[in-house]
Structures are given as C-alpha cells and as structure tokens.
Design a protein around this motif. Structure first.
Motif, short mmCIF file in Angstrom:
data_model
loop_
_atom_site.label_atom_id
_atom_site.label_comp_id
_atom_site.label_asym_id
_atom_site.label_seq_id
_atom_site.Cartn_x
_atom_site.Cartn_y
_atom_site.Cartn_z
N ASN A 78 0.83 -1.22 0.00
CA ASN A 78 0.00 0.00 0.00
C ASN A 78 0.86 1.27 0.00
N ASP A 79 1.88 1.26 -0.82
CA ASP A 79 2.81 2.41 -0.95
C ASP A 79 3.43 2.80 0.40
N SER A 80 3.58 1.82 1.27
CA SER A 80 4.20 2.05 2.58
C SER A 80 3.46 3.11 3.41
N ARG A 81 2.16 3.18 3.19
CA ARG A 81 1.37 4.09 4.03
C ARG A 81 0.91 3.34 5.28
N VAL A 82 0.74 4.10 6.40
CA VAL A 82 0.10 3.52 7.58
C VAL A 82 -1.11 4.38 7.92
N GLN A 83 -2.28 3.79 7.81
CA GLN A 83 -3.50 4.53 8.16
C GLN A 83 -4.42 3.60 8.95
N THR A 84 -4.81 4.05 10.12
CA THR A 84 -5.70 3.25 10.97
C THR A 84 -6.97 4.05 11.23
N ARG A 85 -7.90 3.44 11.94
CA ARG A 85 -9.12 4.15 12.35
C ARG A 85 -9.57 3.59 13.67
N PHE A 86 -10.25 4.42 14.46
CA PHE A 86 -10.96 3.91 15.63
C PHE A 86 -12.44 4.03 15.32
N PRO A 87 -13.19 2.90 15.32
CA PRO A 87 -14.56 2.91 14.80
C PRO A 87 -15.65 2.65 15.86
N PRO A 88 -15.84 3.56 16.81
CA PRO A 88 -16.87 3.28 17.82
C PRO A 88 -18.28 3.45 17.28
N GLU A 89 -19.18 2.67 17.85
CA GLU A 89 -20.59 2.89 17.55
C GLU A 89 -21.08 3.91 18.58
N PRO A 90 -21.68 5.02 18.15
CA PRO A 90 -22.08 6.04 19.13
C PRO A 90 -23.36 5.65 19.87
N SER A 119 -4.79 -2.30 -6.70
CA SER A 119 -4.17 -3.31 -5.84
C SER A 119 -4.17 -2.91 -4.35
N TYR A 120 -4.60 -1.68 -4.04
CA TYR A 120 -4.63 -1.28 -2.62
C TYR A 120 -5.62 -2.17 -1.86
N ARG A 121 -5.20 -2.65 -0.70
CA ARG A 121 -6.09 -3.46 0.14
C ARG A 121 -5.87 -3.10 1.62
N PRO A 122 -6.94 -2.78 2.34
CA PRO A 122 -6.82 -2.73 3.81
C PRO A 122 -6.74 -4.16 4.35
N HIS A 123 -6.11 -4.33 5.47
CA HIS A 123 -6.05 -5.66 6.08
C HIS A 123 -6.51 -5.58 7.53
#
Ligand code: ATP
Ligand code: MG
Length: 564
Positions: free
Chosen positions: A31-43, A258-262
């Motif tokens: 993924n082009d050496s990117r690091v991207q995360t998320r915090f996904p709370p249900e409100p 070809s980008y894929r989150p894992h």
C-alpha cells in the motif's frame, strides 16, 4: 502480583504482532508504505476501558509509524445512536492524549454503500429475501452441514433492483425482507452462507434523518468504509477474526486497484469484578443501579476520570498487558496498581480524618497554635511543602485508639507513645466514654522536645498517626468506592447482574475532618490522604460542602482478603 513481575514485563520491549505486521508491510512497500488506521466506535454509549485498549493501538500504531488515525463513527443502526455519545467519545479520546486526523461517519458512505449493493445485485451477487430472520437462521446449516438455499435466491435481477429500491422507500415493513449477498450456502465459513447485507429500519437516524430506511449491516459497511478512506491496518478484537474472509471478499468485489486494507485482531480486554459491555453499562444507567455513565464505579472512561484515575495510569496498564491473540481475563488489581503507582509520584499528601474522635493534648497550652511544615510529596523532592496548624485539640481516626490493645498494636492506647505526623511524640494518658460505651475523647501529653525536625525528634516510637487540628479543619463528605461486583467473573455468571452487586460498592461518610489546605482544591484535584488512600474532589462539591471520591486505597485489600 508483585512489582518485580511488572518490571520484568516492562523491560521486554519486543514488538507486538501488530507492530511486527506493520513493519513487515513497510519493508515490503505494501500500500505504498502508508500507515492509516481508524478507531470505529458505535455512538451508542460511553467509552469504557476496553475501548481505551483499542484506542491505544489504533492511534498508537499511527503515531509510532508516522501515519494517521481517523475517528469513524460506526452509525449504521439508528435505533441506539445519539449525538450525546459522539461528543463524549471525542472528549474521552482527547483525554487519553490522542487526536484524530479526520472525523468520519459510516453514514457519510450510505450512498456509496448503496451503489455497491446495487452493483452486486446487477452482477447477480445479491438478492432480496422475503423470509423471516428465523427462517433464514434455520436454513444456515451448521459448520459440518451445508445450508439450504433460499427460495428467493434465483430472483431475477430486475425484480431485486425494484424491491431493494422499495425497501428504502418505506414501502415494506421492518423485518419483511432483507438483501443478502449470494455467495455459498455450503461454505465452511458460516459468514459466507449468503450473509444479510441490508435490512429495513424505520427509525430516524441521528444524522441522516429519514433519508434512508434500508441500512447496511456491520459486515457490509465496515470493510468498505475502510476501503473508501484508504485504511491500511484495520485493527479490531478477536471475535471478528472469523469475519475477515468476508471482509476481504467484499473488498475484492469493490476494489479497482491493488490497494487493500487488512484486518488484524487482538484480544479483548476483560477484567475481574467488572462488566464491560455497553449493553450492561447502559442497563445500569437506565435502571438507576448507578447514578449515570460517569458514576465513579463505572468502568467507563468518564467514570474513571471522575473517580480520579489518570490517563497515564491507563496507558501504563495497557502497555503492561499488551496485545495478544488469546482471550483472557485481567486482574482488576493490575489496573489499580497502575493508578496507585502514578498517583504516588504526583500527588500532594494531606491529612484527612474519616472517622474522627477528639484527642486533647492536656499539657499543651490552651489557645496556643503552631505552624508545622508538611512535606508535599516525599517521592518528589521538588514538590515543596505546605503548612498545617497544630493545637491542643485535634481529631484522629477512631481506630487509631484502643482501650485494651493487643501487644502488637502500635497506635494510641493508655500508656503508649506515638508520633503525630509532622508534629510531636505524645503519650496516651486516658480517655472518656459516653453512656453507650463509645469513646468520646482521648487524652495525651506531648513532649515539647520531640517536634519533627528538631534534634531530639530522633527518638524512636513504633507508630505514627495522622491528625487534623480542631482549630483548622473543615467537614466534608467522603465517598468510599469499592468494586461493583462481588463475583470474580460477572461476565460468566448466569445470574442477573443485580444479584451480583457488591452492597458495599459505595459508602458515603459525612462529617469527615479535612485539613484546611484542602479548602481551595478544585473539582478533579487529586491527593493522597495519609495512611488512607488516594482521593479526588468530586463534581458534586458545593460552596458549603466538599465531596471527595476515593480513587483507590493505599493497599490492595482484596489481594490480602484472598490470601495472596
Ligand atoms: P461493547 O461490546 O462493549 O458494546 P463494542 O465492540 O460494541 O463494545 P464499539 O463501539 O463497536 O463497541 O467498539 C469500538 C472499537 O472498540 C472496536 O474496534 C472494538 O473491537 C473495540 N473494543 C470494544 N470493546 C473492547 C474491549 N473490551 N477490549 C478491546 N477493544 C474493545
Ligand atoms: Mg459494536
């Protein structure tokens, strides 16, 4: 649990499995050496300490590897969600010391998700099923037995498109039909057996109002939202491990490059003596078992904050327990230990007498007062000191005096000597009782040569007790909090949670005597009450009456009770 174990764990600075995966992806240029995360709370509730564990890895990984972490509200179920929760979630994340790059809502993607569902229908990969949820569940089969195809599985594409549109227009009742992905009713992974991807909900949404009446299911929203945003490492808890193949399958249908989150899964935080699910926490608020989401007995972040826990203590604790692939239950004592350890370094020592009895120094002149120096924090030499006033009449703790003491009792008993903290050595000369046999006054003589800091003060006595001056103290309420549940694993207990409550989880003491230094303390200020524990000023304090919460006792009385 001993300090040594914690220190040994602390010195192990090896990468956890998620860090190792990220480093591997960076090394291979994924993924082009990117690091991207998320915090996904249900409100749909306030964040609890389990969420803090997720926050620390989501935001922590992004920080550690120069990436970004977004906050994404997973608001796909309008029935339980509310803006009140959105605001509190943001406040709690900031309290833990993190900031998000962007705020997103799953509802931002309702259009894109709809288009994707339409795409699947057009490709013959989704159909509208008019069976009931029970019927669909019955046909699912078992892990060793294939499921049964729905009679609606072969519905023509045009008809599916028409019904799906009508599902969203409010033409049909809730529960009358769903949209299912057409995958494989014989798959060894149950999640592939034609999962439900849209259902009808006729309840206004907290952001989109009545624009939608068909809502995507978690499995149909989560991975796609990750994909739309460019998430690279989607970190969640272990129960989603079996959903991962489906997560990947949907993204493969959607992806155009070809980008894929894992997705990576770690062990959920679970505690002894604690219930962590929002469902249970909400129930305790709604049924008024507790005073609110911020009741200091709540394992929520705002409950802990009000109780006096610090974000640093929570971080230290989470670093120590780490992230693994195996579920387990953590000892709540470990978190309490981290709280004590942090507060010990930081907070000012004061005197507060929770269950007072009067002590009269009979040979100390009436009307005389002296100013004594009390060191603020012996753990921190730069912490300075504050003044306390000494006088003839003092308050001491009722249990620091005994009429008939056993041999090993080193506090006040007739004929015995103790040191009054930061003041003099005194000798008990007598006491007075009321008609009911309760001690009302204790008498003692002081030795003027033994004032703390003076040369003669080196004389050794076995006990030191704290005190406040009658002349220079004020009354306050002190709330002693203890564990909310009496059973070690309430989550595994079949009884209703109301049967598992600790009747002594809150004891409110009034008429406690506080040294006057505390008068200026503000809501949230934290202290060590000498010999008693760590306390903070509660928000219920008023001009006339201050209220203090016990954050944690000085020692772990539960470990002792269990013979550890
Ligand atoms: P609960 O079951 O308590 O209601 P949840 O998982 O439904 O929690 P979400 O708001 O959906 O709550 O969770 C947001 C994130 O926090 C998810 O990634 C979830 O995996 C994580 N999380 C929830 N509970 C825990 C826990 N006990 N330990 C670690 N992470 C958790
Ligand atoms: Mg959830």
């Amino acid at each position: 649990m001993s300090e040594n174990i914690l220190n040994a764990e602390e010195s192990k600075k090896s990468l956890n499995f998620i860090e190792a995966a990220v480093e591997n992806d960076l090394a291979t240029g994924k993924n082009d050496s990117r690091v991207q995360t998320r915090f996904p709370p249900e409100p749909n509730g306030y964040l609890h300490i389990g969420h803090a564990k997720a926050i620390c890895i989501d935001f922590g990984i992004a920080k550690e590897y120069g990436g970004i972490c977004n906050l994404r509200f997973d608001d796909t179920n309008p029935v339980k969600e509310d803006m009140e929760y959105v605001d509190s979630i943001m406040e709690d994340i900031k309290w833990l010391g993190y900031d998000w790059a962007n705020v997103y809502y799953a509802s931002d993607y309702f259009d894109k998700l709809w288009d994707f569902a339409v795409q699947l229908i057009k490709e013959g990969k989704a159909y509208v099923d008019e069976q009931s949820a029970e019927e669909i569940a019955r046909q699912k089969g078992t892990p060793t037995q294939s499921g049964i195809n729905s009679p609606y599985r072969g519905r023509p594409i045009e008809e599916n498109l028409d019904l799906f549109t009508k599902m969203n227009e409010g033409v049909f009742e809730e529960g009358s039909m769903v949209l299912r992905a057409k995958i494989d009713m014989a798959s060894s992974n149950m999640h592939f057996r034609d999962p439900i991807i849209y259902r009808i909900i006729k309840h206004p949404h907290h952001r989109t109002g009545t624009a939608w009446q068909a809502y995507p299911m978690y499995d149909f929203a989560h991975g796609q939202c990750d994909y739309f945003e460019g998430v690279t490492h989607s970190i969640c808890t272990l129960e989603f491990e079996v959903h991962r193949p489906l997560y990947d399958w949907f993204i493969d249908q959607l992806a155009t490059n070809s980008y894929r989150p894992h997705q990576y899964e770690f062990n959920k935080l679970q505690f002894t003596y604690t219930l962590l699910s929002k469902r249970n926490l909400r129930r305790m608020v709604e049924e008024k078992i507790l005073t609110g989401w911020d009741d200091p007995r709540m394992p929520t972040l705002n409950g802990f904050r009000r109780r006096g826990y610090t974000p640093e203590a929570i971080h230290n604790f989470i670093d120590r327990i780490g992230y693994t692939k195996y579920d387990g239950v953590n000892d709540i004592g470990l978190l309490e230990y981290a709280v004590r350890e942090d507060l010990n370094k930081k907070v000012i020592r004061v005197s507060a007498v929770l269950d007072p009895v009067k002590l009269i120094i009979v040979n100390y002149p009436e009307g005389k007062t002296e100013v004594m120096e009390a060191q603020n924090n012996p753990e921190d030499e730069n912490s300075g000191s504050h003044n306390v006033v000494f006088s003839r009449e003092l308050f001491i703790e009722r249990d620091d005096f005994m009429e008939d003491a056993p041999k090993k009792y080193f506090r006040l008993t007739p004929g015995n000597e103790v040191r009054l903290k930061n003041a003099y050595i005194i000798k008990c000369t007598g006491y007075k009782k009321d008609r009911d046999g309760n001690v009302t006054e204790v008498y003692a003589e002081y030795d003027a040569r033994t004032r703390s800091g003076m040369p003669e003060s080196g004389r050794k006595v076995k006990g030191t007790i704290h005190w406040v001056s009658v002349e220079d103290c004020f009354d306050a309420e002190v709330r002693l909090y203890d564990r909310l549940f009496i059973v070690e694993n309430p989550a595994d207990d079949r009884r209703d949670l109301t049967e598992l409550l600790n009747p002594d989880s809150l004891k409110a003491l009034t008429g406690c005597k506080m040294e006057s230094f505390l008068k200026d303390a503000k809501v949230g200020d934290k202290f060590q009450f000498q010999r008693t524990g760590y306390f903070c000023v509660d928000k219920d304090s008023t001009e006339d009456k201050m209220v203090f919460n016990r954050t944690v006792s000085l020692k772990d009385s539960w470990a002792k009770a269990k013979g550890k």
